[in-house]
Write a protein that holds these residues in place. Structure first.
Motif, short mmCIF file in Angstrom:
data_model
loop_
_atom_site.label_atom_id
_atom_site.label_comp_id
_atom_site.label_asym_id
_atom_site.label_seq_id
_atom_site.Cartn_x
_atom_site.Cartn_y
_atom_site.Cartn_z
N ALA A 138 1.14 -0.95 -2.45
CA ALA A 138 2.17 -1.26 -1.45
C ALA A 138 2.98 -0.02 -1.10
O ALA A 138 3.27 0.23 0.07
CB ALA A 138 3.09 -2.37 -1.96
N VAL A 139 3.36 0.77 -2.09
CA VAL A 139 4.15 1.98 -1.84
C VAL A 139 3.35 2.97 -0.99
O VAL A 139 3.86 3.53 -0.03
CB VAL A 139 4.61 2.63 -3.16
N VAL A 140 2.09 3.16 -1.32
CA VAL A 140 1.25 4.10 -0.56
C VAL A 140 1.07 3.61 0.87
O VAL A 140 1.21 4.39 1.82
CB VAL A 140 -0.12 4.29 -1.25
N CYS A 141 0.77 2.33 1.05
CA CYS A 141 0.59 1.79 2.41
C CYS A 141 1.87 1.92 3.23
O CYS A 141 1.83 2.33 4.39
CB CYS A 141 0.18 0.32 2.34
N SER A 142 2.99 1.59 2.61
CA SER A 142 4.27 1.67 3.31
C SER A 142 4.60 3.11 3.67
O SER A 142 5.08 3.40 4.77
CB SER A 142 5.38 1.08 2.45
N TRP A 143 4.36 4.03 2.76
CA TRP A 143 4.66 5.44 3.03
C TRP A 143 3.79 5.95 4.18
O TRP A 143 4.26 6.67 5.06
CB TRP A 143 4.47 6.29 1.79
N GLU A 144 2.51 5.60 4.18
CA GLU A 144 1.61 6.05 5.25
C GLU A 144 2.04 5.51 6.61
O GLU A 144 1.92 6.19 7.61
CB GLU A 144 0.18 5.63 4.96
N ARG A 145 2.57 4.30 6.63
CA ARG A 145 2.95 3.68 7.90
C ARG A 145 4.34 4.14 8.35
O ARG A 145 4.54 4.47 9.52
CB ARG A 145 2.94 2.17 7.78
N ASN A 146 5.32 4.17 7.45
CA ASN A 146 6.71 4.37 7.84
C ASN A 146 7.31 5.74 7.51
O ASN A 146 8.31 6.12 8.10
CB ASN A 146 7.60 3.30 7.17
N ARG A 147 6.76 6.43 6.52
CA ARG A 147 7.32 7.71 6.06
C ARG A 147 8.80 7.56 5.68
O ARG A 147 9.62 8.40 6.03
CB ARG A 147 7.17 8.81 7.10
N SER A 148 9.14 6.47 5.00
CA SER A 148 10.51 6.20 4.60
C SER A 148 10.55 5.80 3.13
O SER A 148 9.81 4.88 2.72
CB SER A 148 11.09 5.07 5.45
N ILE A 149 11.39 6.45 2.36
CA ILE A 149 11.51 6.13 0.94
C ILE A 149 12.07 4.72 0.75
O ILE A 149 11.61 3.98 -0.12
CB ILE A 149 12.39 7.18 0.22
N LEU A 150 13.05 4.35 1.55
CA LEU A 150 13.64 3.01 1.41
C LEU A 150 12.62 1.91 1.67
O LEU A 150 12.55 0.93 0.93
CB LEU A 150 14.84 2.85 2.34
N TRP A 151 11.81 2.06 2.72
CA TRP A 151 10.77 1.06 3.00
C TRP A 151 9.72 1.06 1.90
O TRP A 151 9.18 0.00 1.56
CB TRP A 151 10.12 1.31 4.35
N ALA A 152 9.40 2.23 1.34
CA ALA A 152 8.42 2.30 0.27
C ALA A 152 8.93 1.58 -0.98
O ALA A 152 8.18 0.88 -1.66
CB ALA A 152 8.09 3.76 -0.05
N ILE A 153 10.21 1.74 -1.28
CA ILE A 153 10.80 1.05 -2.44
C ILE A 153 10.76 -0.46 -2.22
O ILE A 153 10.38 -1.22 -3.12
CB ILE A 153 12.24 1.54 -2.70
N LEU A 154 11.15 -0.89 -1.03
CA LEU A 154 11.12 -2.33 -0.72
C LEU A 154 9.70 -2.88 -0.82
O LEU A 154 9.47 -3.95 -1.39
CB LEU A 154 11.69 -2.58 0.68
N ALA A 155 8.74 -2.15 -0.30
CA ALA A 155 7.34 -2.59 -0.38
C ALA A 155 6.88 -2.66 -1.83
O ALA A 155 6.17 -3.60 -2.21
CB ALA A 155 6.44 -1.63 0.41
N GLY A 156 7.29 -1.70 -2.66
CA GLY A 156 6.94 -1.73 -4.07
C GLY A 156 7.50 -2.95 -4.78
O GLY A 156 6.86 -3.54 -5.64
N LEU A 157 8.70 -3.36 -4.40
CA LEU A 157 9.30 -4.55 -4.99
C LEU A 157 8.57 -5.82 -4.55
O LEU A 157 8.42 -6.76 -5.32
CB LEU A 157 10.79 -4.65 -4.61
N LEU A 158 8.11 -5.82 -3.30
CA LEU A 158 7.38 -6.99 -2.79
C LEU A 158 5.93 -7.01 -3.27
O LEU A 158 5.28 -8.06 -3.24
CB LEU A 158 7.43 -7.01 -1.26
N SER A 159 5.41 -5.86 -3.65
CA SER A 159 4.09 -5.70 -4.25
C SER A 159 2.97 -6.32 -3.42
O SER A 159 2.73 -5.88 -2.30
CB SER A 159 4.13 -6.28 -5.66
N TRP A 160 2.25 -7.30 -3.97
CA TRP A 160 1.07 -7.85 -3.31
C TRP A 160 1.41 -8.54 -1.99
O TRP A 160 0.56 -8.60 -1.09
CB TRP A 160 0.33 -8.81 -4.23
N PHE A 161 2.62 -9.06 -1.84
CA PHE A 161 3.00 -9.67 -0.57
C PHE A 161 2.96 -8.63 0.54
O PHE A 161 2.48 -8.90 1.64
CB PHE A 161 4.40 -10.30 -0.65
N TYR A 162 3.44 -7.41 0.26
CA TYR A 162 3.39 -6.37 1.28
C TYR A 162 1.95 -5.92 1.53
O TYR A 162 1.58 -5.63 2.67
CB TYR A 162 4.25 -5.16 0.90
#
Length: 63
Positions: free
Chosen positions: A24-48
């Protein structure tokens, strides 16, 4: 008595991040380039990860 290798493996598995969170963190980082979105995606895990797979843009797909 538990063998040392098994005890170390169990300890590392419990204290590390999960596979879903890492993906989730890798996918979010590739899409958004934002640390905050990457952290949120990591917390949501498989849902993201599932959300990312459903909403992929054409430029994010493998050629």
């Amino acid at each position: 008595m538990i063998p040392l290798a098994e005890a170390v493996t169990n300890s590392v598995a419990r204290s590390g991040i999960g596979l879903g969170a890492a993906i989730a963190v890798v996918c979010s980082w590739e899409r958004n380039r934002s640390i905050l979105w990457a952290i949120l995606a990591g917390l949501l895990s498989w849902f993201y990860v599932i959300y990312f797979a459903i909403t992929r843009r054409p430029d994010e797909r493998k050629p």
